[in-house]
Scaffold this active site. Sequence first.
Site, PDB file in Angstrom:
ATOM      1  N   GLU A  22       1.383  -0.839  -0.068  1.00 31.84           N
ATOM      2  CA  GLU A  22       0.030  -0.064   0.512  1.00 31.84           C
ATOM      3  C   GLU A  22       0.783   1.010  -0.549  1.00 31.84           C
ATOM      4  OE1 GLU A  22      -3.116  -0.356   2.333  1.00 31.84           O
ATOM      5  OE2 GLU A  22      -3.678   2.132   3.079  1.00 31.84           O
ATOM      6  N   THR A  38      -3.993   4.856  -1.923  1.00 31.96           N
ATOM      7  CA  THR A  38      -4.884   5.690  -0.874  1.00 31.96           C
ATOM      8  C   THR A  38      -5.338   7.064  -1.761  1.00 31.96           C
ATOM      9  OG1 THR A  38      -3.062   6.922   0.254  1.00 31.96           O
ATOM     10  CG2 THR A  38      -3.489   4.675   0.775  1.00 31.96           C
ATOM     11  N   HIS A  55      -8.187   3.279  -4.347  1.00 30.49           N
ATOM     12  CA  HIS A  55      -8.912   3.758  -2.818  1.00 30.49           C
ATOM     13  C   HIS A  55      -9.412   4.734  -3.734  1.00 30.49           C
ATOM     14  CE1 HIS A  55      -6.551   1.859   0.598  1.00 30.49           C
ATOM     15  NE2 HIS A  55      -6.089   1.285  -0.352  1.00 30.49           N
ATOM     16  N   ARG A  79     -15.511   4.509   3.536  1.00 26.10           N
ATOM     17  CA  ARG A  79     -16.275   5.755   3.819  1.00 26.10           C
ATOM     18  C   ARG A  79     -16.098   6.564   3.601  1.00 26.10           C
ATOM     19  NH1 ARG A  79     -18.536   6.457   9.888  1.00 26.10           N
ATOM     20  NH2 ARG A  79     -16.995   6.931   9.957  1.00 26.10           N
ATOM     21  N   PRO A 104     -13.240   1.795  15.906  1.00 26.53           N
ATOM     22  CA  PRO A 104     -13.461   2.610  16.572  1.00 26.53           C
ATOM     23  C   PRO A 104     -14.855   3.115  16.606  1.00 26.53           C
ATOM     24  CG  PRO A 104     -11.864   3.220  14.958  1.00 26.53           C
ATOM     25  CD  PRO A 104     -12.340   2.048  14.364  1.00 26.53           C
ATOM     26  N   LYS A 114     -21.091  -5.488   3.706  1.00 27.75           N
ATOM     27  CA  LYS A 114     -20.354  -4.791   3.163  1.00 27.75           C
ATOM     28  C   LYS A 114     -20.008  -6.349   1.762  1.00 27.75           C
ATOM     29  CE  LYS A 114     -17.380  -2.750   5.276  1.00 27.75           C
ATOM     30  NZ  LYS A 114     -15.686  -1.650   5.963  1.00 27.75           N
ATOM     31  N   THR A 117      25.650   6.217 -30.154  1.00 23.93           N
ATOM     32  CA  THR A 117      24.932   5.165 -29.531  1.00 23.93           C
ATOM     33  C   THR A 117      24.311   4.736 -28.548  1.00 23.93           C
ATOM     34  OG1 THR A 117      26.340   3.720 -28.120  1.00 23.93           O
ATOM     35  CG2 THR A 117      26.439   3.459 -30.698  1.00 23.93           C
TER      36      THR A 117
END
Lengths: 654, 654
Positions: free
Chosen positions: A69, A100, A133, A163, A208, A223, A487
């Site tokens: 991530e 994200t 995300h 969310r 939380p 979900k 080259t």
Amino acid sequence: RALTMVNETQQTCSASSSSRSDGGSSSGSESSKDNSRCSTPVLDADRHERLREKMRRRQDAGDKWFSLEFFPPRTANAAVNLISRFDRMGAGGPLFIDVTWHPAGDPGSDKETSSMIIANTAVNYCGLETILHMTCCNQTKDDITRHLQKAKRLGLKNIMALRGDPSGEEWEEEVDGFNYAVDLVKHIRNEFDDYFDICVAGYPKGHPEAESYEADLRHLKEKVFAGADFIITQLFFRPETFLKFMKDCQAIGITCPIIPGIFPIQGYHSLRQLVKLSKLEVPQEIKDVIEPIKDNDAAIRNYGVELAVSMCRELLDSGMVHGLHFYTLNREVATTEVLKRLGIWKEDPRRPLPWAVSAHPKRRVEDVRPIFWASRPKSYIYRTQEWDDFPNGRWGNSSSPAFGELKDYYLFYLKSKSPREELLKMWGEELTSEESVFEVFTCYITGEPNRNGYKVTCMPWNDDPLATETNLLKEQLEKVNRRGILTINSQPNINGKPSTDPIVGWGPSGGYVFQKAYLEFFTSSEIVTALLKVLKKYELRVNYHIVNVKGQNITNAPDLQPNAVTWGIFPGREIIQPTVVDPVSFLSWKDEAFALWIEQWAKLYEEESPSRMIIQYIHDNYYLVNLVDNDFPLENCLWQVVEDTFELLNSPTQ
Amino acid sequence: RALTMVNETQQTCSASSSSRSDGGSSSGSESSKDNSRCSTPVLDADRHERLREKMRRRQDAGDKWFSLEFFPPRTANAAVNLISRFDRMGAGGPLFIDVTWHPAGDPGSDKETSSMIIANTAVNYCGLETILHMTCCNQTKDDITRHLQKAKRLGLKNIMALRGDPSGEEWEEEVDGFNYAVDLVKHIRNEFDDYFDICVAGYPKGHPEAESYEADLRHLKEKVFAGADFIITQLFFRPETFLKFMKDCQAIGITCPIIPGIFPIQGYHSLRQLVKLSKLEVPQEIKDVIEPIKDNDAAIRNYGVELAVSMCRELLDSGMVHGLHFYTLNREVATTEVLKRLGIWKEDPRRPLPWAVSAHPKRRVEDVRPIFWASRPKSYIYRTQEWDDFPNGRWGNSSSPAFGELKDYYLFYLKSKSPREELLKMWGEELTSEESVFEVFTCYITGEPNRNGYKVTCMPWNDDPLATETNLLKEQLEKVNRRGILTINSQPNINGKPSTDPIVGWGPSGGYVFQKAYLEFFTSSEIVTALLKVLKKYELRVNYHIVNVKGQNITNAPDLQPNAVTWGIFPGREIIQPTVVDPVSFLSWKDEAFALWIEQWAKLYEEESPSRMIIQYIHDNYYLVNLVDNDFPLENCLWQVVEDTFELLNSPTQ
């Protein structure tokens, strides 16, 4: 009729059914109709499968994987660095990376640093399977649909539906609005059917803000039932946290893959910040170790690596975990170290094609490119991004040779990783003659320091050190560059080396790869005049294209046809010819190759300065030449061509 | 943009303009935009040019050519013979052939012997550039349009526009009808624009019905100005007749090519009949020679050849004649003799592709075919005639693998040239066991006479003696056929022989050709069972497809992908891979290959006879097997595979 025929193969041969079931996955009957007319024979399933199918296949094969991530950077320079990190970490074989969504950073915009554009780069330019995300709270349906449409258009196929953090203190649910991730999942499935693979977040300790751990599990189940394909979890500190969570999920009927999110602790402050944001509690045993060494970054990182490795081992050993998701914080060292110690960092030197493939679904069948962009694949991808069809099987079949123009945007992605001061040290603070340019080219080839003691590790046409393959030609290249044959691209001839050869091999094993010798260079019109005389002796053997910045073009290519210069023969496949010298594309490449003299080199110097005028002179007067030796089974004759040219130049009659 | 780029190449490079004009036709600037994206790199211009362009190119190159006129035969058997004559005479390299229009023979119908269908065969199955004659008097506009539409649909691109002989004694011009050839020329141009190349007839002595020689010249000029592209003349007996005619044409402004019609006298009666029909007068000096030998056919033919050769030489030496048109009367010997003596019969052993290409414009880009039909190209063309696109560059790209079914019509074209009695002598009046079938296969391979003293010169799967290439494998093939591996197709492996190799070479010179070893055979289920066990040892090296008449199919082809087994690498071109082993097509070929046992062999015998039952048993119980050795640089392992199979069968545990 095709269907009938394939179906017939599904009958089992009674006389030999035993040997057939032994045949396993190699039996023809297991192929879909689609595969039976597959137009990209050489490439493995990776290029055709959806992410969820890849995940399943890896799991079925007992093949552990990892993912990475990243978050979008703040500045364009940081973006350039992140992109090189994608390339480097991509080499370890992540199943996917994810980017994200930063609502504050205009994430769906065309800015170089937006989430959308960073994810676009990962897919298209770095060829990485990518999840973008996306958060939904405080956004209108239209905004979200627009973002999703754009993502689809850019070739993104996977969305992490979140969310997001409500802004404002007193957040209230909006009627018919996007209040929870599940609303976004439903919206994606409603508007885009099964197009995207959808990932959702799981909270091993419960979200939380959830009423309870159990309530949160129920939300997660919602979900998944709304259409999510798999779950990535929030970070956690103890393996048993995850394993319990996984069992609880399964107990309530969640059967999709659940991927543990791993956070290798990399520093005291980053840990504190993360804990604050995620409202997680750090276990006492970890605090006990960290507090005493909080000012010793290296010690903390070593501990973090140790901790992550032991947790990952426990997870993998449980037999319940098949893949690990790493929160990298855009850093490379700790995660790479953990992956290497776990033995799941797999640098596979085998390439499906000689060039890095793009992950955009439009490019799934692409298997031919002009050789000119060999060192600038991102430029090639950028300039062909508007194509609807990509050459497949044969270059001549591609519908459109129209290459996009160089633009600022393009220049951003292709700008050098090195800052101006470094470039000046490599390429010369002050040029005094064309010969000082020859010297830069020569030092790049040899790897020796230049007269000021600096190694030349990149050139305007090649942002990386010399390729291993080119190294095979080093001695000859050095000789000719010294004399003004500057080259920028070359390959040796190859007459049937195994496809597993560590330097020149590519494609499935058991095959043979071939090349025609190729040499591309800038040189003066004086040398070109002699070269053309010499080339008459090689008329039937060597194809040439010689062009100056104005597009004056000399070639002996029959009917402007492309010349295949790399090809491979594999068991049970059609022939693959991934690189060609295409006379038409060469004229587009020429624009780019000449422009790089100015954009990347001349502009390092003051206007009207002698150094700048030397580069400008070369740009205006030199020719870009490419040569192919068609007689690949014989010794490469291109060096002799160059030798003959210098001999002619030095002969008294000249 | 592509256009711009190509145009840029048309600027002349001042620094090197001299060397460029020396480059001549090899310079890129002379290619059209169309060519720059040419999708059939290997093939010469022949496949793309219109007849009139080919004529011009040959004339410009000072390259003398010839063409051949045939009339449609009366019976189906005669048609089969005429088609083999097309193949044999086609080998001498005619620029085109033409087929006359027989108003009495339902010339536009689908009958096997109609002008339309004979011309169709010449174009599609024999790959010959073909002109279809068409007459217009006593026909309606609609009829003619219908005929032209049909001709176009069948792939015919050239029409010889004629008036034809009015039927009835008192012919009168119809108002707005087709009274003269010029009306037909105008009609074709009106209705079909520039699609067809149009040829018209010229009369060196004037048309017998014309008011005068001068009036007839004016009519000819009208036909040319109405849109005819070139002229073929009526036969004549003295070269000066033609040369005067040509000068007279030029004097009144006819500038298109005028091709002399040459009639080699082949017999007294045919000459008399022709003279009667054409109302020409035979010069006294010819009559003087012929009359005394009128009963000696050989003497007349010798004289005819002599006369034609000397007339043709004079015409060619005049410098005004670039091509010669031969009235063959469907005979082979005299015309071939004249052409050989003139040195313009050119059997070119070089093939553009390993298989004979079709001349239908739809098939212009075709350059890949399954290997199965190698000995039955006409069947392949017939069965794919409804395809809209033909595989090009890669087999996997072709849109449709739907093969047409076997029908009577098809069987007509593919029926054996040998009559039933001959086939019985070759394949056995009476079969006593499967072994007597093995013997027939073995005799075909060895060329030795069978037990009754007859040579086996054809088989149901191959109407011609063994190919030269297959001869390379003769010894091995003999061994395996004796033991019941009944081979019907094979090729040796080749690791880069020059493209000019007289046996295996094809394509432009300067290239290299490659092959994977291939073996295809019928064999018993007992042998197949052992073979499958043996093949496990060769799993990574040998691809196999094994199928019985019911379609029960065993294969290890990855994803049912095609396997390229013949390919070539050429200077300045893309890779060509003209033959593949395609698993899907194999199932269509299987139907045909099994059907041939019954249609061509079993049906020679009485129903219920033991001979017929033996063939029927093989048809019902044997398997059709194909094997590819992917390791083309190594020694062919397929013989070892077969050897291992017999060893396994003979081992005590078996």
